[in-house]
Motif scaffolding. Structure first.
Motif, short mmCIF file in Angstrom:
data_model
loop_
_atom_site.label_atom_id
_atom_site.label_comp_id
_atom_site.label_asym_id
_atom_site.label_seq_id
_atom_site.Cartn_x
_atom_site.Cartn_y
_atom_site.Cartn_z
N LYS A 88 40.67 26.90 42.22
CA LYS A 88 39.64 26.42 41.79
C LYS A 88 38.58 25.34 41.62
CE LYS A 88 43.32 26.56 38.77
NZ LYS A 88 44.53 26.32 38.10
N GLU A 89 38.11 25.88 43.24
CA GLU A 89 37.59 24.92 43.90
C GLU A 89 35.83 24.61 43.32
OE1 GLU A 89 39.98 22.61 47.63
OE2 GLU A 89 37.99 24.09 47.67
N PRO A 90 35.07 25.78 43.42
CA PRO A 90 33.46 25.94 43.31
C PRO A 90 33.57 25.58 41.14
CG PRO A 90 34.29 27.61 43.40
CD PRO A 90 36.32 27.12 44.04
N ALA A 101 37.70 39.81 40.71
CA ALA A 101 39.06 40.47 39.13
C ALA A 101 40.63 39.56 40.32
CB ALA A 101 39.08 42.00 39.82
N THR A 102 40.41 39.68 41.34
CA THR A 102 41.51 38.84 41.39
C THR A 102 41.86 37.38 41.14
OG1 THR A 102 41.61 40.25 43.18
CG2 THR A 102 42.92 37.81 43.49
N ALA A 103 40.48 36.63 41.63
CA ALA A 103 40.56 35.26 40.65
C ALA A 103 40.92 35.42 39.56
CB ALA A 103 39.15 34.71 41.01
N LYS A 106 44.97 36.20 39.32
CA LYS A 106 45.29 34.80 39.60
C LYS A 106 45.54 33.23 39.30
CE LYS A 106 47.48 37.69 43.53
NZ LYS A 106 48.67 37.96 43.16
N THR A 107 44.51 32.99 38.45
CA THR A 107 44.20 31.67 38.35
C THR A 107 44.28 32.05 36.35
OG1 THR A 107 41.73 31.90 37.74
CG2 THR A 107 42.13 31.10 40.08
N LYS A 108 44.79 32.98 36.42
CA LYS A 108 45.23 33.23 35.00
C LYS A 108 43.63 32.24 34.36
CE LYS A 108 49.83 31.66 35.34
NZ LYS A 108 50.95 30.69 34.39
N ALA A 318 45.79 48.74 43.81
CA ALA A 318 46.13 47.30 42.76
C ALA A 318 45.87 45.92 43.37
CB ALA A 318 46.60 47.59 41.97
N LYS A 319 46.79 45.74 45.17
CA LYS A 319 46.53 44.62 45.75
C LYS A 319 44.95 43.75 45.45
CE LYS A 319 49.49 46.31 49.06
NZ LYS A 319 50.23 45.82 50.00
N THR A 320 43.73 44.86 45.65
CA THR A 320 43.06 44.85 46.31
C THR A 320 41.99 43.79 44.37
OG1 THR A 320 41.33 46.62 45.70
CG2 THR A 320 42.47 45.83 47.91
N ILE A 321 42.51 44.12 43.80
CA ILE A 321 42.45 43.47 42.35
C ILE A 321 43.05 42.07 41.57
CG2 ILE A 321 40.45 44.76 42.32
CD1 ILE A 321 42.01 46.36 39.96
N GLY A 322 43.81 42.30 42.18
CA GLY A 322 44.69 40.58 41.83
C GLY A 322 45.93 41.60 41.26
N GLY A 323 46.68 42.87 41.68
CA GLY A 323 47.67 43.62 40.75
C GLY A 323 47.62 44.19 40.14
N GLN A 324 46.32 43.72 39.01
CA GLN A 324 45.63 45.04 37.43
C GLN A 324 44.85 44.83 37.24
OE1 GLN A 324 48.66 43.31 35.06
NE2 GLN A 324 47.18 41.12 34.88
N MET A 325 44.14 46.03 36.75
CA MET A 325 43.63 45.92 36.10
C MET A 325 43.09 44.10 35.20
SD MET A 325 41.11 48.27 36.31
CE MET A 325 39.99 48.82 34.30
N PRO A 326 42.08 44.29 35.19
CA PRO A 326 41.30 43.15 34.27
C PRO A 326 41.25 43.44 32.91
CG PRO A 326 40.35 43.34 35.75
CD PRO A 326 41.02 44.29 36.19
#
Length: 333
Positions: A88-90, A101-103, A106-108, A318-326
């Motif tokens: 969560k730097e930028p 999607a991963t971000a 993963k960052t809720k 699904a791992k390529t987008i953080g495990g699930q559909m956003p």
């Protein structure tokens, strides 16, 4: 004489009252220099930084927001970019769309999608007489990153064409686009899937290379989309968007104008790219604009493209987008 003095005194009192009233009603001017907020904007080397070249070079700020100090940077390593985003730097970043999607996952919900700076720029190329994407069946194809987005896009297209990319095509994977160039240029292999601007560099090195198919155009046809797949995505911190939406909209407007400027000022664009330290040569970057598909599209006009893209990626891996559909909250209002 007394009448004149009284009139003069009355005039002076009236003037003084008006001045005092104006002073009291005038809005307070805030000294924004004491409240500077740094906004870190990061773009990776390659097409995303090309899209932002004008803003980065000219250190573009948003008019009317003197308190918001935008700091631009170009990240050479894609892994470092992903790590920075997950930390969560930028405040604002341009990332591969699956990373958006991963971000979010993963960052809720720390980041939201604001739009795209460009659609797919991957191409099937060969020195052989191939006609279409399906013709790679039974052949060796040099490609980037097994299991990463370019690979999944190719696999998804092949699957819908009736070709099993896992068993009917021999993919030879490398880590970066620049690694593909010498493999094809020296004749070690004949066929590859390669993005711009590396494609232009390859053709400059070996003119016999032919562009067989655009993966973006194939995606549009097969999945019936308007723009193709969103390759690079602008993500914005949710809190920043909540507190300063007008500022973000101003920044996005500057981004859109900056990309238009790229195409209308190609020589200056090339110089800007060189000045901000992009890896490819100026001449290659200028030429690559023809196939780079750089174009700003706001999320309101591209949300269905994203939903379709994430759905297809989730079905493949699904791992390529953080495990699930956003969920719907990933998209900027």
């Amino acid at each position: 004489m007394k009448i004149i003095k009284k009139s003069l005194m009355s005039l002076l009192l009236t003037t003084a009252s008006l001045v005092l009233l104006a002073a009291c009603s005038r809005p307070e001017v805030k000294d924004v220099s004491k409240d500077k907020v740094t906004i870190n904007v990061v773009a990776p080397d390659g097409l995303p930084a090309m899209a932002m070249a004008k803003l980065i070079k000219e250190n573009t700020q948003v008019d009317g927001y003197e308190s918001m100090d935008i700091k631009y940077s170009v990240e050479k390593s894609s892994d470092a970019l992903v790590t920075a985003v997950l930390k969560k730097e930028p405040d604002i970043a341009i990332v591969p769309s699956n990373v958006a999607a991963t971000a979010y996952n993963k960052t809720k919900g720390e980041y939201k999608i604001a739009g795209t700076t460009g659609t797919g720029s991957f191409y099937l190329v060969s020195t052989e007489e191939l006609k279409k994407l399906e013709d790679i069946k039974g052949k060796t194809v040099v490609a980037m990153g097994k299991g990463l987005t370019p690979d999944l896009i190719t696999q998804g297209l092949l699957k819908n064409m009736g070709v099993n990319g896992q068993t009917e095509v021999n993919f030879s994977y490398v880590n970066s686009p620049n690694e593909i160039i010498p493999i094809i240029a020296t004749g070690k292999e004949t066929t590859a899937i390669i993005p711009e601007p590396a494609l232009t560099g390859l053709i400059a090195t070996k003119p016999q290379v032919k562009v067989i198919a655009s993966l973006n155009e194939q995606w549009m046809k097969i999945f019936n989309t308007t723009f193709g797949y969103p390759q690079a995505t602008i993500i914005v911190k949710s809190e920043l968007l909540k507190e300063h939406k007008d500022f973000i909209e101003g920044f996005l407007s500057e981004t859109e104008e900056g990309i238009k400027w790229d195409y209308n000022n190609k020589e200056e664009f090339g110089q800007y790219c060189e000045d901000i330290g992009l890896s490819a040569k100026k001449e290659v970057l200028i030429k690559s604009l023809e196939r780079s598909n750089l174009k700003y599209t706001g999320i309101k006009d591209s949300v269905e493209e994203y939903k379709n893209y994430f759905k297809i990626l989730s079905e493949l891996d699904a791992k390529t987008i953080g495990g699930q559909m956003p969920d719907e909250e990933i998209y900027m209002d």
